[in-house]
Each structure stands twice: as structure tokens, then as C-alpha cells.
Design an enzyme around this catalytic site. Structure first.
Site, PDB file in Angstrom:
ATOM      1  N   ASP A   1      -2.307  33.885  61.289  1.00 20.36           N
ATOM      2  CA  ASP A   1      -2.131  35.312  60.733  1.00 20.36           C
ATOM      3  C   ASP A   1      -1.547  34.702  59.199  1.00 20.36           C
ATOM      4  OD1 ASP A   1      -1.561  38.455  62.310  1.00 20.36           O
ATOM      5  OD2 ASP A   1      -3.233  37.230  62.033  1.00 20.36           O
TER       6      ASP A   1
ATOM      7  N   ASP B   1       3.247  43.885  74.007  1.00 17.97           N
ATOM      8  CA  ASP B   1       3.031  43.192  75.107  1.00 17.97           C
ATOM      9  C   ASP B   1       3.509  44.366  76.251  1.00 17.97           C
ATOM     10  OD1 ASP B   1       5.587  43.418  74.503  1.00 17.97           O
ATOM     11  OD2 ASP B   1       6.033  41.030  74.657  1.00 17.97           O
TER      12      ASP B   1
END
Length: 633
Positions: A135, A458
Site C-alpha cells: 500500500d 479483522d
């Protein structure tokens, strides 16, 4: 298991015998309830301090009730990878995801070591593909991976030839081992060669990082010219392809930097994971996926086999939607002053959650079923019946026909089918699904993939999977499956925990709360309480701080919040104090000091080939390594 005809069970589910701890926990719970009853009966005879103590102790009782629920059924798994290896030709493919975001905060040498440890795992190489998401769109990261792929051609055969246990080079070569007479001359020569090659690789990466102008932006690096971190096109590079499908070769290695645009939200790590899922879906489309952070290297090379035992050995797939491994760390501070090792959480509480509906998804070190990530529920006949409906598939998964075809194959159970015979031929389709606007109008981030809307994506993703009725499994091995580095300073720890606290509270007060998931969906009640134990973590500080301040307040105001010594109720507090003190026992935190290899030879029963002494010493030798400041991607 219809496609994998294994006669013997691949794992055993073992319940821990914890009768004495259960008894102690129930006694504490009884004492806490007795204390609340005492407070209520005597509330009118005391002032504000009594009321504040009552509210704080009510909270402590609630949290202890959640704790008892979570720890009640502690379970271990014992896996049998040797039985799985009997059917090696039938082993399913696995796509491995590594996420990184910043070449400064997350040095490429760490990412390289993680990737090298993944490429060297004990699993047929032609069944593996490693995807690295960058990223930070860093040419340095890409350059490092290209150079690492060259070193991997030497490193992977070396590890497998000599059965090296630790396959992250910076850990394996972290100290100078004692070359005993039992070690062959051939191994000594190859060991020195590997160390020299790794030092050259490290030096190349270090030199590249120091250069003001990194590269001549031509050929492979041309696309990085004048690139902006938050405004750039998709970059997908096939660094290495196992064209001959050799089981003893190297797995595929693919570099990905998804498209970013200032006007499009990128959803941090959840967005990166969704892009990895789609890109791998059109390139390799393995039925199982492993995701780890760039700083969590493989410490046990058989982890994929152990995880496959839990994923393939179940009678019903609903019992194993994903397999989570605990997060363990190297180079921790002495006595773990910031609590970054989470020893109690992983040793007791997480084993208890395993005994309910399964462990929570921890964001790294986790194996997923691809079709579960695609939003499938157990016995979901509605989706299966719509797989031939192109409009439905595009509404759910996007307008890429290549990807919707691969998604339909996965959901229908046609595992391991790829859209193209070679990776290079599928790069164009992969670029389409990595577009920053691809998810608009689809279910990505809402019902499909990693769920958006929280900084702890998550936990939210795992909760979404559990509330559909799936269960999960837990894989904890010795030596540990993965090792990573945790923050070693107070500010870094506070930044990390602030992000966690914010994300947990976002889930708690949102419509995705486990309370609604239990009332209206398929989350089990006790699993809901286990999630609540995690989600209220940040709120605990308020009553704890208030209760800690009560003694000082009482001294100033000449009042009291505890029963007087002559009152029988004082025995409740005394009993709670004594039980807590007696139940405290030392917890072993891994030492950072290297052990003497000579002592290993003398004190341990070493079995195996002639190189085991050196291997064992490298496993246990902890030395200084580059630090990473963990943050949001």
C-alpha cells in the site's frame, strides 16, 4: 472430505481438565454476587462512596461473569500432518497474502524475510502462491522482492535439504553457531555460502534505501516513475512463476499495489485484503488463503500442513471456516511491561473461546476458506441456486466476468480452478479487479470479503463469519507457527491500543454488535459473551480508575467504602484478596537472551539428522532485529 479419502482422523479435539480453576472461578463469582447483595442491603445507611463502590463492583462482577464464560471449556487441538502427507497429490492449493504499507515504518528487509519463510514452507511448491500487497507503492519494496526471489532459488532448496526449522534468514543467521564435529563439511560450506548470499542481499537492499535516486526508471521500474502514494494506478508484477508446476521448485510470487485515488476511500487493510482476494481469484483461485502481516515470519515450516489437517479433517465444513494461530513475538522486553505478549489471553481465554464457537479472527496468521470469505453461509442453498445468474453474480462480486466465473467455481465447490493457464495472461483481468472503484454497487466490504467500517476489520470480519453459523478452529504448535515483533515503547503501544479501543467500541455500539447477531442471526449466546469480553476492553478503565481513586477520596472526606473490621462482610473482601493472591502464578515469557549451543548438546535429547544441533540453537537464539512501529495500513 469427499475429495480427500483419508482413513485416519487428521486431528484430535482435546478438552482440558480444569476442574480446580473452575471451582475457584465460581467461588470468586459467588463472593462478588454476595458483595453486591451486601451493598444493596446497606445502601441507605451510607453515602455517595458506597454507591460508587456498588457501581464499580457491579461492573467487575459483569466482567468476571464474561471471563468465566470464556474460560469454561478450554480446548486444544492435536494435528497429524504425517497422515495428510499420505495423500500429497490431493493436497489443495493455498494462496498466501502478505500486507505492507510503508517502507520506512515496515523495512523491506522484514517483508523479504517473511516472504522467504513463506516460500520455504513444507508444502508442494506448485500448490502455493504468495501475493504481496504494497500500500506504500514503494519501488524499494518491489526491488527487494525481486532480489529476494533470486536468493530464494538458493535458500528454499537449502532449507528443505537440511530440514532447517527457522526459515526466515535474519533469524536463522542471527548468531554464529558452534560448528561441532558432528556437522558435515558439506553442510558447513553450504551454510557459509547461504550466509554470504543473505548478507549480500541485505546490503543491496540497504544500499538501495540510502540512494536518493533509487533506480533508472526503465523496464520493470518505469511504472514507478513520478508515482504518488495516494494517487496512482494499479501495479501488478509477476516476480516469479512456477511455470513447470514443480513441487520442489518455488511458489508463485506476485507484487500488487492497488489503485488509489483521493476521491475514493481505500478502507485501509480491509481494502487491501479484498483486492488480494480478487486478484488471486483471477490468477490462481486457491480454495484456501493464508494472510499474515509483513512482520510475522513463519517459525514452523509445517504450519500449512497442520492447518490443512483442521480444514480438511472435519466431517462438516461448518466446523472450520477458518483456522487461527496465536500471535507470538520475539525480542520482547523483559517482563513484558506493556503487556504486548498477551500471554494470558492466548494461553487461557483464547483456548476457552475455542471450546464455544471457535477463536476470533486475529488479522494475521489465519487460514480462510475462500468460499466463506465470498459470503457463503453453511447450507446456503440460495446462493448455490443463483450461480448461473450473471446479474446476481455481478451485483455481488463486481462486473469482471473473469472474476465472477472464478467466484462461481469456488462457491460451487470446483476448487483450484484457475481462469488462465499462466499468471502473466491473467494480469489484465487482475488489474480490473484491483481498480479503486470496483467495489461500488457490490457487496464487497458489506457481506463479502473483509468487512469495512471499523479500524479492527479483522474482528468484524470474524464476527460476520461466526454470525452466519460457521465455526472456527485454533492451531497452536510448539515451536510457534509464526513470530512477529511487537511495539517496544510506551508511545507506540498507546497508539496501537488506542486504535484497537476505538475499533472495538465502534463495533459494540453499531448495528453489527454481537448482541444483534445473537438475537437475529446464528451467533451462539456464549460466543456473544466472549465477543463482549473483548469489545468492552476499553470501557474497563473507567470503573477501575474510579475504584482506585475511592481510597484517596475517602481519606479526604473522612468516609469509607469498605466494611469495618468488626463487620462480618469484611470477610468477603478478605476472601477475594486471598484467592486472587493465591491464584497468581508466574507466567513464562520468552527470554531474549541466546542460549549456549554447547548446553543444548548436553541437556537436550536431540533426535534427527546430523544438523539438528545447529538448527535447534538457531530456533532458540534471540537477538536484536529491526523494529517495526505497528500502525494502521
Amino acid at each position: 472430505m469427499a475429495n480427500y479419502p483419508i482413513s485416519l482422523p487428521l486431528y484430535q479435539r482435546i478438552s482440558r481438565k480444569n476442574t480446580i480453576p473452575r471451582t475457584v472461578e465460581l467461588i470468586i463469582l459467588f463472593l462478588l454476587f454476595s458483595l453486591l447483595v451486601y451493598r444493596l442491603l446497606s445502601l441507605t445507611n451510607h453515602g455517595i462512596t458506597w454507591l460508587l463502590a456498588f457501581f464499580c463492583e457491579s461492573w467487575f462482577t459483569f466482567v468476571w461473569l464474561l471471563t468465566v464464560n470464556t474460560k469454561w471449556n478450554q480446548v486444544d487441538y492435536k494435528t497429524h500432518p504425517d497422515r495428510l502427507l499420505q495423500w500429497a497429490p490431493e493436497l489443495p492449493p493455498v494462496d498466501m497474502f502478505v500486507t505492507t504499507a510503508d517502507p520506512v515504518l515496515e523495512p523491506p528487509i522484514i517483508t523479504v524475510n517473511t516472504v522467504l519463510s513463506l516460500l520455504a514452507v513444507d508444502y508442494p511448491a506448485h500448490k502455493l502462491a504468495c501475493y504481496v500487497s504494497d500500500d506504500g507503492v514503494s519501488p524499494l519494496t518491489f526491488y527487494s522482492l525481486v532480489e529476494a526471489s533470486k536468493f530464494a532459488k538458493l535458500w528454499v532448496p537449502f532449507c528443505k535439504k537440511y530440514n532447517i526449522h527457522v526459515r526466515a534468514p535474519f533469524r536463522y543467521f542471527s548468531g554464529k553457531p558452534l560448528l561441532s564435529q558432528d556437522v558435515s563439511l558439506e553442510f558447513q560450506q553450504e551454510w557459509r555460502k547461504m550466509k554470504d548470499e543473505y548478507e549480500q542481499l541485505s546490503q543491496k537492499i540497504e544500499d538501495a534505501a540510502k540512494r536518493s535516486v533509487l533506480y533508472d526508471f526503465t523496464n520493470e521500474f518505469a511504472i514507478f516513475s513520478n508515482i504518488k502514494r495516494k494517487n496512482h494506478p494499479t501495479i501488478i508484477k509477476v516476480i516469479w512463476e512456477n511455470k513447470e508446476a514443480e513441487s520442489s521448485g518455488l511458489p508463485h510470487l506476485v507484487y500488487i499495489s492497488r489503485e488509489k485515488h483521493p476521491k475514493h476511500p481505500h478502507h485501509f487493510k480491509a481494502g487491501a485484503m479484498n483486492v488480494l482476494t480478487r486478484v488471486s481469484g483471477v490468477m490462481t483461485n486457491a480454495p484456501f488463503m493464508l494472510n499474515i502481516d509483513c512482520d510475522m515470519f513463519v517459525n514452523n515450516p509445517q504450519i500449512v500442513l497442520h492447518a490443512m489437517c483442521l480444514l480438511l479433517g472435519v466431517k462438516n465444513e461448518r466446523d472450520s471456516a477458518f483456522v487461527q494461530s496465536p500471535q507470538k513475538f520475539y525480542d520482547g522486553l523483559k517482563d513484558d511491561p506493556y503487556g504486548n505478549q498477551f500471554v494470558v489471553l492466548y494461553e487461557y481465554l483464547l483456548h476457552g473461546i475455542v471450546g464455544i464457537q471457535g477463536p476470533l479472527y486475529g488479522g494475521t496468521g489465519c487460514f480462510h476458506r475462500r468460499k466463506v470469505i465470498y459470503g457463503l453461509s453453511p447450507d446456503d442453498k440460495d446462493i448455490i441456486g443463483k450461480l448461473g445468474d450473471e446479474d446476481y453474480l455481478q451485483k455481488q462480486y463486481g462486473n469482471s466476468k473473469v472474476f465472477t466465473k472464478s467466484a462461481a467455481q469456488t462457491l460451487s465447490g470446483l476448487d483450484g480452478k484457475t481462469a488462465s493457464p499462466h499468471l502473466w495472461s491473467s494480469v489484465e483481468a487482475a488489474n480490473i479487479v484491483a481498480d479503486c472503484g470496483y467495489e461500488y454497487g457490490t457487496s464487497w466490504g458489506i457481506k463479502v470479503g473483509w468487512i469495512h467500517g471499523s479500524t479492527v476489520e479483522d474482528l468484524l470480519t470474524g464476527l460476520t463469519i461466526h454470525k452466519r453459523g460457521w465455526r472456527s478452529a485454533y492451531c497452536s504448535l510448539d515451536p510457534p507457527e509464526f513470530l512477529g515483533c511487537a511495539p517496544t515503547s510506551g508511545p507506540a503501544t498507546m497508539t496501537q491500543q488506542k486504535r484497537w479501543a476505538t475499533g472495538l467500541l465502534e463495533i459494540l455500539v453499531s448495528s453489527r454488535s454481537p448482541i444483534f447477531a445473537t438475537l437475529y442471526e446464528k451467533l451462539e449466546f456464549r460466543q456473544c459473551l466472549a465477543y463482549m469480553w473483548i469489545l468492552v476492553w476499553a470501557l474497563r478503565s473507567i470503573p477501575e480508575l474510579c475504584y482506585a481513586a475511592l481510597p484517596a477520596y475517602c481519606i479526604i472526606t473522612n468516609s469509607h467504602f469498605l466494611p469495618k473490621v468488626q463487620e462480618p462482610a469484611i470477610l468477603i473482601h478478605v476472601a477475594l484478596f486471598v484467592i486472587y493472591v493465591q491464584s497468581i502464578h508466574p507466567i513464562r515469557i520468552p527470554s531474549d537472551r541466546p542460549i549456549n549451543p554447547c548446553m543444548v548438546e548436553q541437556s537436550e535429547n536431540v533426535e534427527g539428522n546430523q544438523h539438528d544441533c545447529m538448527v535447534i540453537w538457531n530456533v532458540k537464539c534471540y537477538t536484536q532485529a529491526p523494529r517495526i512501529i505497528r500502525g494502521n495500513i
